[in-house]
Design a protein around this motif. Sequence first.
Motif, PDB file in Angstrom:
ATOM      1  N   VAL A 102       3.935 -12.475   5.366  1.00 30.68           N
ATOM      2  CA  VAL A 102       5.376 -12.330   5.178  1.00 30.68           C
ATOM      3  C   VAL A 102       5.707 -11.036   4.447  1.00 30.68           C
ATOM      4  O   VAL A 102       6.676 -10.346   4.793  1.00 30.68           O
ATOM      5  CB  VAL A 102       5.933 -13.553   4.414  1.00 30.68           C
ATOM      6  N   HIS A 103       4.887 -10.653   3.454  1.00 31.06           N
ATOM      7  CA  HIS A 103       5.236  -9.437   2.702  1.00 31.06           C
ATOM      8  C   HIS A 103       5.177  -8.188   3.574  1.00 31.06           C
ATOM      9  O   HIS A 103       5.900  -7.219   3.327  1.00 31.06           O
ATOM     10  CB  HIS A 103       4.352  -9.279   1.451  1.00 31.06           C
ATOM     11  N   VAL A 104       4.356  -8.206   4.615  1.00 31.65           N
ATOM     12  CA  VAL A 104       4.330  -7.082   5.549  1.00 31.65           C
ATOM     13  C   VAL A 104       5.617  -7.047   6.364  1.00 31.65           C
ATOM     14  O   VAL A 104       6.209  -5.975   6.588  1.00 31.65           O
ATOM     15  CB  VAL A 104       3.090  -7.172   6.453  1.00 31.65           C
ATOM     16  N   LEU A 105       6.097  -8.221   6.774  1.00 30.85           N
ATOM     17  CA  LEU A 105       7.356  -8.286   7.521  1.00 30.85           C
ATOM     18  C   LEU A 105       8.550  -7.895   6.652  1.00 30.85           C
ATOM     19  O   LEU A 105       9.576  -7.448   7.182  1.00 30.85           O
ATOM     20  CB  LEU A 105       7.558  -9.687   8.084  1.00 30.85           C
ATOM     21  N   LEU A 106       8.426  -8.050   5.352  1.00 32.51           N
ATOM     22  CA  LEU A 106       9.507  -7.680   4.429  1.00 32.51           C
ATOM     23  C   LEU A 106       9.472  -6.201   4.039  1.00 32.51           C
ATOM     24  O   LEU A 106      10.287  -5.766   3.235  1.00 32.51           O
ATOM     25  CB  LEU A 106       9.437  -8.538   3.160  1.00 32.51           C
ATOM     26  N   GLY A 107       8.541  -5.445   4.598  1.00 33.21           N
ATOM     27  CA  GLY A 107       8.496  -4.010   4.312  1.00 33.21           C
ATOM     28  C   GLY A 107       7.153  -3.506   3.846  1.00 33.21           C
ATOM     29  O   GLY A 107       6.987  -2.307   3.632  1.00 33.21           O
ATOM     30  N   GLY A 108       6.211  -4.413   3.659  1.00 29.82           N
ATOM     31  CA  GLY A 108       4.876  -3.986   3.247  1.00 29.82           C
ATOM     32  C   GLY A 108       4.647  -4.159   1.759  1.00 29.82           C
ATOM     33  O   GLY A 108       5.578  -4.303   0.970  1.00 29.82           O
ATOM     34  N   PRO A 109       3.374  -4.130   1.348  1.00 30.63           N
ATOM     35  CA  PRO A 109       3.054  -4.381  -0.056  1.00 30.63           C
ATOM     36  C   PRO A 109       3.446  -3.220  -0.973  1.00 30.63           C
ATOM     37  O   PRO A 109       3.240  -2.057  -0.636  1.00 30.63           O
ATOM     38  CB  PRO A 109       1.528  -4.560  -0.043  1.00 30.63           C
ATOM     39  N   CYS A 110       3.993  -3.585  -2.117  1.00 28.54           N
ATOM     40  CA  CYS A 110       4.293  -2.600  -3.167  1.00 28.54           C
ATOM     41  C   CYS A 110       3.185  -2.543  -4.207  1.00 28.54           C
ATOM     42  O   CYS A 110       3.243  -1.708  -5.113  1.00 28.54           O
ATOM     43  CB  CYS A 110       5.612  -2.957  -3.860  1.00 28.54           C
ATOM     44  N   ARG A 111       2.189  -3.426  -4.087  1.00 27.37           N
ATOM     45  CA  ARG A 111       1.088  -3.484  -5.063  1.00 27.37           C
ATOM     46  C   ARG A 111      -0.101  -4.171  -4.407  1.00 27.37           C
ATOM     47  O   ARG A 111       0.029  -4.768  -3.330  1.00 27.37           O
ATOM     48  CB  ARG A 111       1.526  -4.218  -6.335  1.00 27.37           C
TER      49      ARG A 111
END
Length: 383
Positions: A102-111
């Motif tokens: 899901v975090h990839v679909l939300l724009g990718g990892p920030c950390r």
Amino acid sequence: MKITTVETFVLGERQVLVRIGTDEGLAGWGDASLEHKPGTVVAAIRELSGHLIGADPLPVTAHWQRLTRGGFYRGGGVLSSAVAGLDMALWDIRGRFFDAPVHVLLGGPCRDRVRLYTHAWGPPEHTGNPQRARDLVEAGYTLVKASVAGPVGFLDSPAMTAKFVDDLTALREAVGPGADFGIDLHGRVSVHHARRLADAVAHTAPAFLEEPLRPEHSRLIGRLTAATSVPIATGERLFSREEFVPVLEGGIAIAQPDPAHAGGITEVFRIATMAESYDVQLAPHCPLGPVALAACVQLDLAVPNFYAQEHIIDLSSAASEDLAILRNPEVLVAVNGHIERPTGPGLGIEIDEDAVRAAHQPDLLMPTGNPQWRYADGGFAEW
């Protein structure tokens, strides 16, 4: 692809899971737990499921709009928690369909990893347990939390304030200057006494004072933030962007929406984005099970203004009983006080469906509920 089933599973007073199934075999899981209200939330999910059966699961935001605003009456803890569980399950399906977290679909990892904090439970009449706090720091945690001993009077005695100071001094000594502790006031404290307590403990440098006021007094929080240098955190009983506006404008430092209560991944991501404009960081509330925690981790990775992630379940090893409903429990095991970025699709966890079905408690209709506290005169006291 069409949604064919919406099922709920009550695993306890703090764990209500939702499974959304499709005609192509993909299924998604969410957590709709509203503490001590399992039957109420299950009924709300059953009523809302009519918006989903027969629909394509992939347009998650469109579904969120219908689920949240499709009825003339909306909002509140019950409906927002029901929407949250459904929203998580839809995101889980979407991630599995596109073979991405899901975090990839939300724009990718920030950390690369997620900073955790958990509770230094205190014995009766004490705020925190210094030995447990010390043990957590030695295990790699850089932040722990304790709840103020209660009940707390409207303007409590000097003895209560002195005891609070002593307990926080002991916590600071236990964790040392290289780690932090937060103090949960649990909505037990008046704005007037909260200012007194903040003044008294400022020298111990708490990371934050959490939920100093009851949610219905959110508009008053600016009176506290303006009176102390101690950062203020709140939000676990706020359920929408609109409800966060008064506390963001009131000067809080840390927003604590609960993705299992505040409309799920869709709404909490938007709360985080709005909070960033106020120089406020995100620390999602999560006193729940592994599905809720997995959803939090996906958000934590995706938002730039992440601070730390709460948990209360045992993440010390893959053998933890709290992770028993997962087929891949290792993805949520704490490593030096952090969870490493999960790379599996959807929420990043694989549910043991047989274990969930076996643990379901359909007759949990009379939950124990919160402790019921009273003041010395017999009047109601906030837990």
